[in-house]
Structures are given as structure tokens and as C-alpha cells.
Design a protein around this motif. Sequence first.
Motif, PDB file in Angstrom:
ATOM      1  N   VAL A 181       4.966 -23.621  -2.667  1.00  0.00           N
ATOM      2  CA  VAL A 181       5.908 -24.603  -2.120  1.00  0.00           C
ATOM      3  C   VAL A 181       6.354 -24.189  -0.720  1.00  0.00           C
ATOM      4  CG1 VAL A 181       8.252 -25.522  -2.392  1.00  0.00           C
ATOM      5  CG2 VAL A 181       6.732 -25.370  -4.365  1.00  0.00           C
ATOM      6  N   PHE A 182       6.382 -22.880  -0.478  1.00  0.00           N
ATOM      7  CA  PHE A 182       6.864 -22.353   0.795  1.00  0.00           C
ATOM      8  C   PHE A 182       5.715 -21.851   1.663  1.00  0.00           C
ATOM      9  CE2 PHE A 182      10.252 -21.451  -2.361  1.00  0.00           C
ATOM     10  CZ  PHE A 182      11.222 -22.298  -1.844  1.00  0.00           C
ATOM     11  N   GLY A 183       5.985 -21.825   2.962  1.00  0.00           N
ATOM     12  CA  GLY A 183       5.013 -21.272   3.890  1.00  0.00           C
ATOM     13  C   GLY A 183       4.958 -19.758   3.772  1.00  0.00           C
ATOM     14  N   ARG A 184       3.963 -19.177   4.402  1.00  0.00           N
ATOM     15  CA  ARG A 184       3.734 -17.737   4.304  1.00  0.00           C
ATOM     16  C   ARG A 184       4.936 -16.919   4.767  1.00  0.00           C
ATOM     17  NH1 ARG A 184      -1.326 -14.548   7.212  1.00  0.00           N
ATOM     18  NH2 ARG A 184      -0.817 -12.456   6.435  1.00  0.00           N
ATOM     19  N   ASN A 185       5.618 -17.398   5.794  1.00  0.00           N
ATOM     20  CA  ASN A 185       6.743 -16.649   6.358  1.00  0.00           C
ATOM     21  C   ASN A 185       8.102 -17.155   5.889  1.00  0.00           C
ATOM     22  OD1 ASN A 185       5.031 -14.979   7.961  1.00  0.00           O
ATOM     23  ND2 ASN A 185       4.814 -16.658   9.423  1.00  0.00           N
ATOM     24  N   GLN A 186       8.098 -17.949   4.809  1.00  0.00           N
ATOM     25  CA  GLN A 186       9.356 -18.496   4.306  1.00  0.00           C
ATOM     26  C   GLN A 186       9.813 -17.859   2.997  1.00  0.00           C
ATOM     27  OE1 GLN A 186       8.229 -22.672   4.065  1.00  0.00           O
ATOM     28  NE2 GLN A 186       9.199 -23.106   6.036  1.00  0.00           N
ATOM     29  N   TYR A 187       8.906 -17.167   2.318  1.00  0.00           N
ATOM     30  CA  TYR A 187       9.215 -16.652   0.983  1.00  0.00           C
ATOM     31  C   TYR A 187       8.592 -15.279   0.768  1.00  0.00           C
ATOM     32  CZ  TYR A 187       8.608 -16.079  -4.080  1.00  0.00           C
ATOM     33  OH  TYR A 187       8.585 -15.575  -5.359  1.00  0.00           O
ATOM     34  N   ALA A 188       9.326 -14.419   0.061  1.00  0.00           N
ATOM     35  CA  ALA A 188       8.797 -13.106  -0.325  1.00  0.00           C
ATOM     36  C   ALA A 188       9.215 -12.823  -1.763  1.00  0.00           C
ATOM     37  CB  ALA A 188       9.320 -12.017   0.603  1.00  0.00           C
ATOM     38  N   ALA A 189       8.267 -12.348  -2.565  1.00  0.00           N
ATOM     39  CA  ALA A 189       8.545 -12.069  -3.978  1.00  0.00           C
ATOM     40  C   ALA A 189       9.183 -10.704  -4.178  1.00  0.00           C
ATOM     41  CB  ALA A 189       7.256 -12.155  -4.790  1.00  0.00           C
ATOM     42  N   LYS A 190       9.122  -9.860  -3.155  1.00  0.00           N
ATOM     43  CA  LYS A 190       9.720  -8.531  -3.268  1.00  0.00           C
ATOM     44  C   LYS A 190      10.056  -7.999  -1.883  1.00  0.00           C
ATOM     45  CE  LYS A 190       5.270  -6.099  -3.251  1.00  0.00           C
ATOM     46  NZ  LYS A 190       4.424  -5.110  -3.960  1.00  0.00           N
ATOM     47  N   GLU A 191      10.702  -6.837  -1.860  1.00  0.00           N
ATOM     48  CA  GLU A 191      11.050  -6.198  -0.604  1.00  0.00           C
ATOM     49  C   GLU A 191       9.966  -5.189  -0.219  1.00  0.00           C
ATOM     50  OE1 GLU A 191      13.267  -6.831   1.470  1.00  0.00           O
ATOM     51  OE2 GLU A 191      15.064  -7.653   0.542  1.00  0.00           O
ATOM     52  N   SER A 192      10.120  -4.593   0.944  1.00  0.00           N
ATOM     53  CA  SER A 192       9.171  -3.580   1.398  1.00  0.00           C
ATOM     54  C   SER A 192       9.305  -2.322   0.544  1.00  0.00           C
ATOM     55  CB  SER A 192       9.436  -3.228   2.863  1.00  0.00           C
ATOM     56  OG  SER A 192      10.717  -2.619   2.993  1.00  0.00           O
ATOM     57  N   GLU A 193       8.300  -1.467   0.591  1.00  0.00           N
ATOM     58  CA  GLU A 193       8.322  -0.228  -0.187  1.00  0.00           C
ATOM     59  C   GLU A 193       9.485   0.669   0.228  1.00  0.00           C
ATOM     60  OE1 GLU A 193       6.601   0.700  -2.809  1.00  0.00           O
ATOM     61  OE2 GLU A 193       5.635  -1.266  -2.803  1.00  0.00           O
ATOM     62  N   THR A 194       9.819   0.655   1.525  1.00  0.00           N
ATOM     63  CA  THR A 194      10.931   1.497   1.995  1.00  0.00           C
ATOM     64  C   THR A 194      12.255   1.059   1.389  1.00  0.00           C
ATOM     65  OG1 THR A 194      11.136   0.081   3.965  1.00  0.00           O
ATOM     66  CG2 THR A 194       9.825   2.093   4.179  1.00  0.00           C
ATOM     67  N   VAL A 195      12.396  -0.234   1.149  1.00  0.00           N
ATOM     68  CA  VAL A 195      13.610  -0.748   0.504  1.00  0.00           C
ATOM     69  C   VAL A 195      13.573  -0.470  -0.994  1.00  0.00           C
ATOM     70  CG1 VAL A 195      14.872  -2.848  -0.133  1.00  0.00           C
ATOM     71  CG2 VAL A 195      14.090  -2.535   2.217  1.00  0.00           C
ATOM     72  N   MET A 196      12.433  -0.748  -1.622  1.00  0.00           N
ATOM     73  CA  MET A 196      12.304  -0.590  -3.068  1.00  0.00           C
ATOM     74  C   MET A 196      12.505   0.855  -3.515  1.00  0.00           C
ATOM     75  SD  MET A 196      11.740  -3.690  -4.112  1.00  0.00           S
ATOM     76  CE  MET A 196      11.009  -3.647  -5.739  1.00  0.00           C
ATOM     77  N   SER A 197      12.166   1.797  -2.650  1.00  0.00           N
ATOM     78  CA  SER A 197      12.273   3.211  -3.012  1.00  0.00           C
ATOM     79  C   SER A 197      13.604   3.834  -2.594  1.00  0.00           C
ATOM     80  CB  SER A 197      11.123   4.003  -2.373  1.00  0.00           C
ATOM     81  OG  SER A 197      11.169   3.901  -0.960  1.00  0.00           O
ATOM     82  N   ASN A 198      14.481   3.019  -2.006  1.00  0.00           N
ATOM     83  CA  ASN A 198      15.766   3.519  -1.521  1.00  0.00           C
ATOM     84  C   ASN A 198      16.892   2.958  -2.398  1.00  0.00           C
ATOM     85  OD1 ASN A 198      18.302   3.573   0.082  1.00  0.00           O
ATOM     86  ND2 ASN A 198      16.987   4.441   1.673  1.00  0.00           N
ATOM     87  N   LYS A 199      17.571   3.827  -3.125  1.00  0.00           N
ATOM     88  CA  LYS A 199      18.600   3.392  -4.072  1.00  0.00           C
ATOM     89  C   LYS A 199      19.724   2.618  -3.398  1.00  0.00           C
ATOM     90  CE  LYS A 199      21.678   5.070  -7.729  1.00  0.00           C
ATOM     91  NZ  LYS A 199      22.173   6.268  -8.456  1.00  0.00           N
ATOM     92  N   ALA A 200      20.156   3.085  -2.235  1.00  0.00           N
ATOM     93  CA  ALA A 200      21.249   2.418  -1.519  1.00  0.00           C
ATOM     94  C   ALA A 200      20.847   1.003  -1.109  1.00  0.00           C
ATOM     95  CB  ALA A 200      21.648   3.234  -0.292  1.00  0.00           C
ATOM     96  N   MET A 201      19.606   0.846  -0.660  1.00  0.00           N
ATOM     97  CA  MET A 201      19.120  -0.470  -0.246  1.00  0.00           C
ATOM     98  C   MET A 201      18.976  -1.408  -1.450  1.00  0.00           C
ATOM     99  SD  MET A 201      18.871  -0.215   3.041  1.00  0.00           S
ATOM    100  CE  MET A 201      20.305   0.873   2.918  1.00  0.00           C
ATOM    101  N   ARG A 202      18.528  -0.853  -2.572  1.00  0.00           N
ATOM    102  CA  ARG A 202      18.410  -1.659  -3.797  1.00  0.00           C
ATOM    103  C   ARG A 202      19.787  -2.131  -4.255  1.00  0.00           C
ATOM    104  NH1 ARG A 202      13.264  -0.609  -6.726  1.00  0.00           N
ATOM    105  NH2 ARG A 202      14.267  -1.536  -8.543  1.00  0.00           N
ATOM    106  N   ASN A 203      20.774  -1.255  -4.128  1.00  0.00           N
ATOM    107  CA  ASN A 203      22.135  -1.613  -4.544  1.00  0.00           C
ATOM    108  C   ASN A 203      22.680  -2.786  -3.736  1.00  0.00           C
ATOM    109  OD1 ASN A 203      22.248   0.348  -6.530  1.00  0.00           O
ATOM    110  ND2 ASN A 203      23.257   1.863  -5.227  1.00  0.00           N
ATOM    111  N   LEU A 204      22.304  -2.853  -2.457  1.00  0.00           N
ATOM    112  CA  LEU A 204      22.763  -3.958  -1.611  1.00  0.00           C
ATOM    113  C   LEU A 204      22.156  -5.287  -2.045  1.00  0.00           C
ATOM    114  CD1 LEU A 204      22.592  -2.286   1.926  1.00  0.00           C
ATOM    115  CD2 LEU A 204      24.652  -2.887   0.634  1.00  0.00           C
ATOM    116  N   ARG A 205      21.081  -5.215  -2.805  1.00  0.00           N
ATOM    117  CA  ARG A 205      20.399  -6.413  -3.292  1.00  0.00           C
ATOM    118  C   ARG A 205      20.636  -6.621  -4.789  1.00  0.00           C
ATOM    119  NH1 ARG A 205      18.471  -4.158   1.007  1.00  0.00           N
ATOM    120  NH2 ARG A 205      17.266  -5.319   2.565  1.00  0.00           N
ATOM    121  N   THR A 206      21.670  -5.980  -5.293  1.00  0.00           N
ATOM    122  CA  THR A 206      22.049  -6.087  -6.701  1.00  0.00           C
ATOM    123  C   THR A 206      23.369  -6.838  -6.804  1.00  0.00           C
ATOM    124  OG1 THR A 206      20.956  -3.982  -7.201  1.00  0.00           O
ATOM    125  CG2 THR A 206      22.552  -4.799  -8.811  1.00  0.00           C
ATOM    126  N   PHE A 207      23.403  -7.850  -7.678  1.00  0.00           N
ATOM    127  CA  PHE A 207      24.572  -8.718  -7.758  1.00  0.00           C
ATOM    128  C   PHE A 207      25.043  -8.870  -9.205  1.00  0.00           C
ATOM    129  CE2 PHE A 207      21.861  -9.826  -4.210  1.00  0.00           C
ATOM    130  CZ  PHE A 207      22.749  -9.814  -3.143  1.00  0.00           C
TER     131      PHE A 207
END
Length: 237
Positions: free
Chosen positions: A159-185
Motif C-alpha cells: 500500500v505504501f511506497g518504498r520510502n514511506q514504510y518500514a517493518a523494523k528499525e535499523s540493527e543499531t537501534v534494535m541492538s540498543n536497549k535505550a533506543m528500543r525503550n524509546l519505541r516502547t509504549f
Amino acid sequence: MASLWNNCVMKLLDESSRLGHDYESYLEKVAIENKNLQAELSKRNEELKETKHDSQEKGYRIKCLEEKLSAARDGSGSTFNLNQLLQFAINKQPSVLDCIKVIEELYADRCTILESARSSAGELKEFRDARHLLDLLVRLVTTYRDRLMCGGDSEARKVFGRNQYAAKESETVMSNKAMRNLRTFNYHGKKVEMFHHLKIGVEEDSKKTIRVHFYWDANHHKIVIGHCGKHLPVPSH
């Protein structure tokens, strides 16, 4: 006497050796049977997962068809809502918070807007492409959601263009606990990570860039939006 004793000892040693060999054979047999049982159990678990997945997918399809049938019966399909949105966008340049509010009002049965999303939307007052955002949000809670229910994310993401949607974050974000917490609600009293996101812009300029982080609540068939605002921090920032 000594000869008799030696014969007894030899017999005992032979018997012990035989028993030892039999025991080793028994252990080998048990190990093979255990390995076969584990393989069979793994196979059954995979079959069970596939069955559950198929059942869930069929349930989504039924729900999707029921909603379409209901909309066709009462004439309350998405056309009327899109006309409302179009008129809304024409009348004025909406703010990010306006977009969130109108989506929540028109599609309350399809999405849940968390307080964190309202807060982040209210903070991003300088964003200048809200009509584009509104278009993405409408697609998210309508076509994307429907396709997600009927065919999964691999189909829905088209439904979305290539630069409009992402199913996940980058590896640097996924492997960083503090960054993951910022994306936790907080959703229904639980901490939920939301890595799926819509995106506009790649610059740090908040006038041109925004991110919408969301979660698919499969039990309630709803898109849950946890963040709609500035690009969340990444390790390099």
C-alpha cells in the motif's frame, strides 16, 4: 580350588562385560529413540503453528469480508469518510494533531490512538506536510489494515511506497536497549514495542520529517499508534 575361583571370576567378568555392552546398546537405542521423538515433536509443533496461523488468517479474512459487507449494506464505506477528509484538508492546512484527531474520530473502530501519540503530535507544530501525513494515516487504517487481515504484512506493505514504510528499525537501534525503550509504549497496561513505522523525510529538519510508530493488535483487529511526531533518536544522533 584356585582354578575354580579363577573360573568364577572369569565368568563374572564376562557377564559384567556382556551386561556393560548390553547397557551401552540400550543407551544408544534410547538416544536414537529420544532423537526421533524430538524430531517428531518438532514436526508436530511446526504443523500446529501452521494450523494456528491458517486459522488466524481465515479469521482475519472473515472479519475483513464482514466489515466490507456491513459497509456495503449501510452505505458507510470509506468513500464518505475520504470525502470528509478531503474537505478537511482543502479548508485549511491541518496540523499533525489535527490529522491524528480526525483519523481517531472517523476510524475509531479500526485504530487506537495512544496518549503518547497525541502528545508527540502536539509537540510537532512546525511540520509542513500534514496533507501527506493525512494520506498515509488514512491508508494505514483502511487499505493497509484490510490487507493485513486478509494477506499479512507482505501484502499489506505494498500500500505504501518504498520510502514511506518500514517493518523494523535499523540493527543499531534494535541492538540498543535505550533506543528500543524509546519505541516502547504503554498499551492496555503492557509495554509494547512498536518498530513498524511510517515515514516522511530523512532530514533532521522537523518541518520536513515525521515518523509514525504503530502496532497491530491482532486480537482487536486494530492499528495502535504510539508515536506521531519527530524522528525518534538513533545511536548516531
